[in-house]
Design a protein around this motif. Structure first.
Motif, PDB file in Angstrom:
ATOM      1  N   ARG A 448      10.228  12.400  73.273  1.00 11.97           N
ATOM      2  CA  ARG A 448       9.940  12.373  74.708  1.00 11.97           C
ATOM      3  C   ARG A 448       8.514  12.856  74.980  1.00 11.97           C
ATOM      4  O   ARG A 448       7.795  12.280  75.793  1.00 11.97           O
ATOM      5  N   LEU A 449       8.112  13.879  74.255  1.00 16.22           N
ATOM      6  CA  LEU A 449       6.734  14.361  74.407  1.00 16.22           C
ATOM      7  C   LEU A 449       5.739  13.280  73.975  1.00 16.22           C
ATOM      8  O   LEU A 449       4.747  13.023  74.677  1.00 16.22           O
ATOM      9  N   ALA A 450       6.008  12.642  72.852  1.00 16.78           N
ATOM     10  CA  ALA A 450       5.096  11.613  72.342  1.00 16.78           C
ATOM     11  C   ALA A 450       4.951  10.466  73.326  1.00 16.78           C
ATOM     12  O   ALA A 450       3.831   9.980  73.598  1.00 16.78           O
ATOM     13  N   HIS A 451       6.070   9.995  73.861  1.00 18.77           N
ATOM     14  CA  HIS A 451       6.010   8.862  74.788  1.00 18.77           C
ATOM     15  C   HIS A 451       5.442   9.269  76.145  1.00 18.77           C
ATOM     16  O   HIS A 451       4.832   8.447  76.840  1.00 18.77           O
ATOM     17  N   THR A 452       5.626  10.528  76.528  1.00 22.13           N
ATOM     18  CA  THR A 452       5.028  10.997  77.775  1.00 22.13           C
ATOM     19  C   THR A 452       3.504  11.051  77.649  1.00 22.13           C
ATOM     20  O   THR A 452       2.775  10.686  78.579  1.00 22.13           O
ATOM     21  N   ILE A 453       3.015  11.496  76.511  1.00 22.18           N
ATOM     22  CA  ILE A 453       1.568  11.535  76.284  1.00 22.18           C
ATOM     23  C   ILE A 453       0.975  10.137  76.266  1.00 22.18           C
ATOM     24  O   ILE A 453      -0.034   9.859  76.919  1.00 22.18           O
ATOM     25  N   SER A 454       1.606   9.225  75.534  1.00 19.23           N
ATOM     26  CA  SER A 454       0.997   7.913  75.293  1.00 19.23           C
ATOM     27  C   SER A 454       1.418   6.835  76.270  1.00 19.23           C
ATOM     28  O   SER A 454       0.762   5.789  76.360  1.00 19.23           O
ATOM     29  N   GLY A 455       2.544   7.049  76.977  1.00 19.76           N
ATOM     30  CA  GLY A 455       3.062   5.985  77.825  1.00 19.76           C
ATOM     31  C   GLY A 455       3.584   4.807  77.029  1.00 19.76           C
ATOM     32  O   GLY A 455       3.828   3.731  77.581  1.00 19.76           O
ATOM     33  N   GLY A 456       3.743   4.993  75.718  1.00 21.57           N
ATOM     34  CA  GLY A 456       4.187   3.895  74.865  1.00 21.57           C
ATOM     35  C   GLY A 456       3.064   2.972  74.439  1.00 21.57           C
ATOM     36  O   GLY A 456       3.295   2.008  73.701  1.00 21.57           O
ATOM     37  N   ALA A 457       1.838   3.268  74.865  1.00 22.56           N
ATOM     38  CA  ALA A 457       0.699   2.415  74.531  1.00 22.56           C
ATOM     39  C   ALA A 457       0.093   2.824  73.199  1.00 22.56           C
ATOM     40  O   ALA A 457      -0.010   4.021  72.898  1.00 22.56           O
ATOM     41  N   PRO A 458      -0.319   1.873  72.392  1.00 24.26           N
ATOM     42  CA  PRO A 458      -0.928   2.207  71.098  1.00 24.26           C
ATOM     43  C   PRO A 458      -2.320   2.814  71.279  1.00 24.26           C
ATOM     44  O   PRO A 458      -3.000   2.563  72.273  1.00 24.26           O
ATOM     45  N   GLY A 459      -2.725   3.649  70.314  1.00 24.61           N
ATOM     46  CA  GLY A 459      -4.082   4.187  70.313  1.00 24.61           C
ATOM     47  C   GLY A 459      -4.260   5.488  71.039  1.00 24.61           C
ATOM     48  O   GLY A 459      -5.315   6.126  70.918  1.00 24.61           O
ATOM     49  N   ILE A 460      -3.282   5.913  71.821  1.00 23.11           N
ATOM     50  CA  ILE A 460      -3.385   7.170  72.571  1.00 23.11           C
ATOM     51  C   ILE A 460      -2.855   8.330  71.748  1.00 23.11           C
ATOM     52  O   ILE A 460      -3.525   9.362  71.581  1.00 23.11           O
ATOM     53  N   LEU A 461      -1.673   8.161  71.231  1.00 20.86           N
ATOM     54  CA  LEU A 461      -1.019   9.251  70.516  1.00 20.86           C
ATOM     55  C   LEU A 461      -1.815   9.693  69.291  1.00 20.86           C
ATOM     56  O   LEU A 461      -1.875  10.886  68.971  1.00 20.86           O
ATOM     57  N   THR A 462      -2.435   8.758  68.608  1.00 21.82           N
ATOM     58  CA  THR A 462      -3.111   9.067  67.342  1.00 21.82           C
ATOM     59  C   THR A 462      -4.344   9.952  67.521  1.00 21.82           C
ATOM     60  O   THR A 462      -4.853  10.507  66.543  1.00 21.82           O
ATOM     61  N   LYS A 463      -4.821  10.106  68.745  1.00 26.87           N
ATOM     62  CA  LYS A 463      -5.965  10.975  69.003  1.00 26.87           C
ATOM     63  C   LYS A 463      -5.535  12.412  69.302  1.00 26.87           C
ATOM     64  O   LYS A 463      -6.377  13.272  69.569  1.00 26.87           O
ATOM     65  N   SER A 464      -4.240  12.633  69.276  1.00 26.63           N
ATOM     66  CA  SER A 464      -3.709  13.983  69.458  1.00 26.63           C
ATOM     67  C   SER A 464      -2.917  14.354  68.205  1.00 26.63           C
ATOM     68  O   SER A 464      -2.683  13.522  67.335  1.00 26.63           O
ATOM     69  N   SER A 465      -2.490  15.614  68.124  1.00 29.12           N
ATOM     70  CA  SER A 465      -1.706  16.038  66.962  1.00 29.12           C
ATOM     71  C   SER A 465      -0.884  17.268  67.302  1.00 29.12           C
ATOM     72  O   SER A 465      -1.207  18.013  68.232  1.00 29.12           O
ATOM     73  N   LEU A 466       0.196  17.445  66.543  1.00 29.90           N
ATOM     74  CA  LEU A 466       1.054  18.620  66.674  1.00 29.90           C
ATOM     75  C   LEU A 466       0.870  19.527  65.459  1.00 29.90           C
ATOM     76  O   LEU A 466       0.619  19.061  64.345  1.00 29.90           O
ATOM     77  N   ARG A 467       1.011  20.811  65.682  1.00 35.36           N
ATOM     78  CA  ARG A 467       0.970  21.771  64.591  1.00 35.36           C
ATOM     79  C   ARG A 467       1.944  22.900  64.920  1.00 35.36           C
ATOM     80  O   ARG A 467       1.925  23.451  66.024  1.00 35.36           O
ATOM     81  N   ARG A 468       2.779  23.220  63.976  1.00 28.09           N
ATOM     82  CA  ARG A 468       3.793  24.239  64.211  1.00 28.09           C
ATOM     83  C   ARG A 468       3.604  25.398  63.252  1.00 28.09           C
ATOM     84  O   ARG A 468       3.446  25.204  62.047  1.00 28.09           O
ATOM     85  N   THR A 469       3.616  26.599  63.779  1.00 22.23           N
ATOM     86  CA  THR A 469       3.603  27.813  62.970  1.00 22.23           C
ATOM     87  C   THR A 469       4.857  28.614  63.308  1.00 22.23           C
ATOM     88  O   THR A 469       5.711  28.164  64.080  1.00 22.23           O
ATOM     89  N   LYS A 470       4.945  29.802  62.771  1.00 21.11           N
ATOM     90  CA  LYS A 470       6.143  30.602  62.963  1.00 21.11           C
ATOM     91  C   LYS A 470       6.410  30.898  64.426  1.00 21.11           C
ATOM     92  O   LYS A 470       7.562  30.908  64.871  1.00 21.11           O
ATOM     93  N   ASN A 471       5.354  31.151  65.195  1.00 17.67           N
ATOM     94  CA  ASN A 471       5.534  31.584  66.582  1.00 17.67           C
ATOM     95  C   ASN A 471       4.928  30.634  67.611  1.00 17.67           C
ATOM     96  O   ASN A 471       4.997  30.921  68.806  1.00 17.67           O
TER      97      ASN A 471
END
Length: 509
Positions: A448-471
């Motif tokens: 849901r987060l991915a599709h909210t960011i990109s709107g389902g359009a190609p080329g938008i999501l790939t310019k962002s990234s997720l990173r998870r740490t302990k906290n």
């Protein structure tokens, strides 16, 4: 060995308009005759049409050695309809195959000649080994990692295949036994013990049967599908989908005697089993019980894919047979419904930091959810999550067991909504472990987060990234790009972070 008559006009002279490469298979079985039309370009058999006529060609064969004349007339009429339909559907290649009844009957060659004379068709009369081989190919085409044994129970025979040495291109150790349900029904009426002895005597002619450890027993055939339906209703199983419905050996051996004690009226009233299926169900139950006792598999798995699908698969070019079945299936069935063409691979890569410890099975399920995640965009927004859940649950996908279906359906539910209080959803959720429940919710919220960011359009999501740490859950987005307006997706990020019990953080780069 395959007995053939002259080449079919349908095969040798396909319609000029048949650029769709559809493939039709007419399966002339001992109990039923069926036409199935497949898309013809996919590794996984995608059905476009499926119709059955119950003709019971093997009725009386056990005693007379011949096909019953009135059954032959019914069969000829049904095949005539199917050949005519195939022409009208512009099927480019039509294959007719016959199994035990025609193979074993004295007048089988005469029946084949009549088919040729009337309809100008060619028929492959499969040997027992051929029939077993195609049944195994049908199972393995949709479950490439299948391990154990395949048992295909028809009206005239039981085919067995040891998958421990089988390959997609060639099945190995096979056996064909005259233990079809029509043949068992034609035996002189004796006590159940005598029927069991008759079955066991045939099992003893297969030297390898029950000699090695068997992980899964995959069972195929209409009579066994009826058994599966009864078991699912008796156990209140959440999914009424036969393919990949499975039980442990203990569960199967506990419930089979209960089914054996049921009378015809109870089966028809409570389980919607047709009159003719009811007549043969006790024989299917008795044979399956004996096979379970002989083989002792870890699990019993019901499959809807058998001889027809194996025959279809065998006709495909090698380049198609070698495709990844999961990716091929979603490419052909699902991605055509996407709005803007965002490829699942981009979602897979973007989500990877949340699932870097996943198993191969979990990766397959994540790929499936990434592909399905934008399929339901045109449903009513108030019911989009529920529609996505129920449609995914019943979607004609192959290669997934019932737990897999539950995981996919819940993933797409959470992609659209958080509310899972509907009783039907809660019932399905019980099929998953607590760990898997948490995982599918994580996947749904992340989609849901991915599709909210990109709107389902190609080329938008790939310019962002997720990173998870302990906290912390960090979302990195481009600085100064108006597409990444925080207010548009801040709520989705917060929801995912809360679920993961970490703090959300936005990093502009």
């Amino acid at each position: 060995m395959i007995m053939q008559v002259a080449h079919s006009a349908v095969q040798s002279q396909p319609h000029a308009a048949s650029s769709n490469s559809t493939v039709g298979v007419v399966d002339i079985g001992s109990n039923s005759i069926r036409l199935v039309v497949y898309a013809g370009k996919t590794r996984v058999p995608l059905q476009l049409f499926n119709e059955k006529a119950v003709c019971a060609l093997a009725e009386g064969l056990q005693n007379t050695g011949r096909l019953k004349p009135e059954r032959v007339d019914q069969a000829l009429a049904a095949i005539g309809r199917f050949v005519r339909l195939a022409h009208a559907m512009n099927v480019s290649r039509l294959f007719l195959l016959a199994t035990a009844a025609v193979r074993d009957a004295e007048d089988g060659p005469e029946f084949i000649k009549r088919l040729q004379d009337i309809y100008g068709v060619s028929v492959d009369v499969l040997s027992g080994n051929d029939e077993a081989r195609y049944a195994a190919l049908g199972v393995m085409s949709c479950t490439p990692d299948a391990s154990g044994m395949v048992a295909d129970l028809g009206g005239g025979s039981l085919e067995l295949v040891d998958l421990s040495k089988a390959k997609l291109s060639e099945a190995c150790v096979t056996a064909s036994l005259p233990l079809g349900v029509l043949r068992l029904a034609d035996l002189p009426k004796k006590p159940a013990r005598a029927l069991g002895q008759h079955i066991d005597a045939h099992f003893e002619t297969v030297p390898w049967l029950g000699k090695t450890k068997t992980e899964n027993l995959y069972v195929v055939g209409g009579a066994l599908r009826a058994v599966a339906r009864v078991i699912m209703l008796m156990t209140n199983h959440p999914l009424k989908i036969i393919d990949k419905f499975s039980l442990s050996l203990e569960e199967a051996q506990t419930i089979m005697p209960r089914i054996a004690k049921m009378d015809s009226s109870g089966l028809e009233k409570n389980f919607d089993i047709s009159g003719r299926r009811i007549d043969y169900l006790p024989y299917a139950v008795r044979l399956l019980s004996a096979l379970l006792e002989k083989v002792k598999p870890e699990r019993l798995v019901f499959s809807i894919h058998g001889v027809r699908e194996g025959y279809y698969f065998n006709q495909l070019p090698a380049r198609i047979r070698l495709r990844d079945p999961l990716e091929d299936m979603f490419e052909s069935v699902v991605t055509k419904g996407h709005r803007f063409g965002q490829h699942p691979a981009a979602l897979m890569e973007w989500l990877y930091p949340l699932f870097d410890d996943e198993t191969p099975r979990e990766r397959h399920l994540r790929y499936a959810a990434c592909t399905l995640g934008d399929l339901y965009w045109n449903e009513h927004p108030d019911f989009r999550g529920q529609q996505a859940f129920f449609k995914t649950l019943s979607m004609p996908l192959v290669g997934f067991d019932h737990q897999d279906r539950a995981a996919m359906a819940l993933s797409v539910l959470y992609r659209y909504q958080s509310n899972d209080s509907l009783p039907a959803i809660q019932e399905v959720m019980t099929m998953l472990s607590r760990k898997d429940q948490l995982r599918v919710r994580t996947l749904g919220y992340a989609l849901r987060l991915a599709h909210t960011i990109s709107g389902g359009a190609p080329g938008i999501l790939t310019k962002s990234s997720l990173r998870r740490t302990k906290n912390r859950l960090t979302l990195s987005i481009p600085r100064g790009d108006p597409a990444y307006m925080l207010i548009a997706f801040e709520r989705s990020l917060d929801r995912l972070a809360r679920h993961l019990s970490v703090e959300p953080f936005v990093e502009r780069t």
